[in-house]
Scaffold this motif. Sequence first.
Motif, PDB file in Angstrom:
ATOM      1  N   LYS A  78      -6.540 -15.298 -18.399  1.00  0.00           N
ATOM      2  CA  LYS A  78      -7.137 -15.168 -17.074  1.00  0.00           C
ATOM      3  C   LYS A  78      -8.442 -14.378 -17.114  1.00  0.00           C
ATOM      4  O   LYS A  78      -9.249 -14.449 -16.182  1.00  0.00           O
ATOM      5  CB  LYS A  78      -6.152 -14.494 -16.117  1.00  0.00           C
ATOM      6  N   LYS A 310      -7.742  -6.012 -12.011  1.00  0.00           N
ATOM      7  CA  LYS A 310      -7.033  -7.267 -11.728  1.00  0.00           C
ATOM      8  C   LYS A 310      -5.615  -7.290 -12.292  1.00  0.00           C
ATOM      9  O   LYS A 310      -4.935  -8.300 -12.209  1.00  0.00           O
ATOM     10  CB  LYS A 310      -7.821  -8.446 -12.320  1.00  0.00           C
ATOM     11  N   SER A 313      -2.709  -8.245  -9.755  1.00  0.00           N
ATOM     12  CA  SER A 313      -2.796  -9.616  -9.235  1.00  0.00           C
ATOM     13  C   SER A 313      -2.547 -10.647 -10.332  1.00  0.00           C
ATOM     14  O   SER A 313      -1.883 -11.666 -10.106  1.00  0.00           O
ATOM     15  CB  SER A 313      -4.164  -9.852  -8.597  1.00  0.00           C
ATOM     16  N   THR A 314      -3.039 -10.387 -11.530  1.00  0.00           N
ATOM     17  CA  THR A 314      -2.834 -11.336 -12.636  1.00  0.00           C
ATOM     18  C   THR A 314      -1.373 -11.388 -13.062  1.00  0.00           C
ATOM     19  O   THR A 314      -0.814 -12.464 -13.280  1.00  0.00           O
ATOM     20  CB  THR A 314      -3.730 -10.968 -13.828  1.00  0.00           C
ATOM     21  N   GLU A 317       0.486 -13.337 -10.463  1.00  0.00           N
ATOM     22  CA  GLU A 317       0.184 -14.770 -10.535  1.00  0.00           C
ATOM     23  C   GLU A 317       0.952 -15.457 -11.658  1.00  0.00           C
ATOM     24  O   GLU A 317       1.496 -16.546 -11.482  1.00  0.00           O
ATOM     25  CB  GLU A 317      -1.319 -14.971 -10.722  1.00  0.00           C
ATOM     26  N   ASN A 320       5.265 -14.608 -11.152  1.00  0.00           N
ATOM     27  CA  ASN A 320       5.898 -15.149  -9.948  1.00  0.00           C
ATOM     28  C   ASN A 320       5.943 -16.669  -9.950  1.00  0.00           C
ATOM     29  O   ASN A 320       6.652 -17.274  -9.144  1.00  0.00           O
ATOM     30  CB  ASN A 320       5.165 -14.653  -8.690  1.00  0.00           C
ATOM     31  N   ASN A 321       5.196 -17.286 -10.843  1.00  0.00           N
ATOM     32  CA  ASN A 321       5.204 -18.749 -10.972  1.00  0.00           C
ATOM     33  C   ASN A 321       5.845 -19.205 -12.283  1.00  0.00           C
ATOM     34  O   ASN A 321       5.698 -20.357 -12.687  1.00  0.00           O
ATOM     35  CB  ASN A 321       3.771 -19.287 -10.889  1.00  0.00           C
TER      36      ASN A 321
END
Length: 473
Positions: A78, A310, A313-314, A317, A320-321
């Motif tokens: 990312k 970050k 948030s990374t 992302e 959580n997926n």
Amino acid sequence: MVSKLRYNLAKIAGKAAIHAVKLGSGAGMSFPGSLFLKIGGQEALKSLSDEVDIGSILITGTNGKTTTTTLLIKLLSKDLDIRRSYESNTISAIATGLLKGDGDIGIFEYGIRDIKHGIPDTIQRLVNPIGVVYTTISREHSQVAGIKNPFDQYLKAKTLLSQEMGEGVIITNADDPRTANIGLNKSNDIKVNYYGVASDKILDIFEDEIVECPNCGTSLEYSHRFMNHRGEYKCPDCGLERPKLNVYLKDIEFGDKWTLDIVGNLFNYSVNKDISFNVKITVPPFGLHNVYNTLASITAYATFTPTPEKIESTIGEIFNNLDMSFIPPGRFEVVDVNGKKVGLGQGDNGDAAKINALFMNQYIEGPLEFIYTTPDVNEEEIFEDHLKSIRALDPAHLIVVPGRESVEIAEKYYNQIKDEFNSDFYPLSYENMPERIDKLCELATNSDYDYVIMTGCGEEQAMWENIKQKLIK
């Protein structure tokens, strides 16, 4: 030192080989690097490593290497372009990963079973990593190239991968006294970031066993065990104890999905200062071993990301997926087979077998059948470790099958435990692997029990993944 002409020729040949072969994550990763090293020699790897702007990270350990590497690649991708290799633990695979692309940072899985074949000190010198990540260290295959490899030598080989580091960061499992000691012995030279568990909701189901202090050999005293030899410990003799955690699992909620509360306060290599974060992530019920792989990958990511703002948030992302497809081929998984819960996958060492048993244990609500695939000749220590997992699950029925080549030694192992359990032996041939796979599938499919675990030794990916796919279909 390799000449510039020889290095350039080796690099041209290696890059040409990348385009000439269809690269996979396994054996295909070796050929271009092997050609590069054949032309340029091992010293050419140092020149190639020096071309990576930020540097390279090496991931090692007994279990969890591939999963941790996979997760770390997802996270750092990312922020950066990456050169990488995983599921292929060779110098050639590292060379191929360095040749492929123009990434700012390298991420390479590197498994080591002994000093002679693993050449960890040579790899450290040539790659000069900015980071070495340790997952966990337990008894691995006892034989390497037909020679019995003592555990102390195996541990030494792992240690050598970071022993001469003069800069960078070691990321290591504080709950494992062996990996923690590696970090403690380097903490005066370079930065060390420790990760571990700080939740009393995780508790081992196995009978306590003696774990020797890696520093002085005295039996460690545990106040809490999380999983196998991982826990909160202290040596009554030399005073070795679990170091302070930089990244830790603060809390965990179990259910159809698991919620992990993870806290971090660690040194970031890219910005050269301490940073903090706190994330809550929701993941599949992927087993306690993957909690450790998650902590290892998050710690390594937070250590090397150039954009620490970050981090939260990374991480959210990616995790959580997340679904179970991140698990490498052949690794342990629980699948539904005609209404039965069947857990299957490789468990080639005692630690892995215990991990698989812990994973399966969360599904068991009735009598269990254990289909056990044995180790080979001169792997009696692995058998003894496997036996602890079998006893812990206390199966209503035990089936013993050769996991490696020797049917004779498999029967010997069976004879040692047949009177302890309601058991049967199937002398399936290694030479006829398709027949062995078909029979193992048949045993699971036609089992009289609603809960079946199939684990032990075998072809690390091919056999287990083949069985899994046949059962799913």
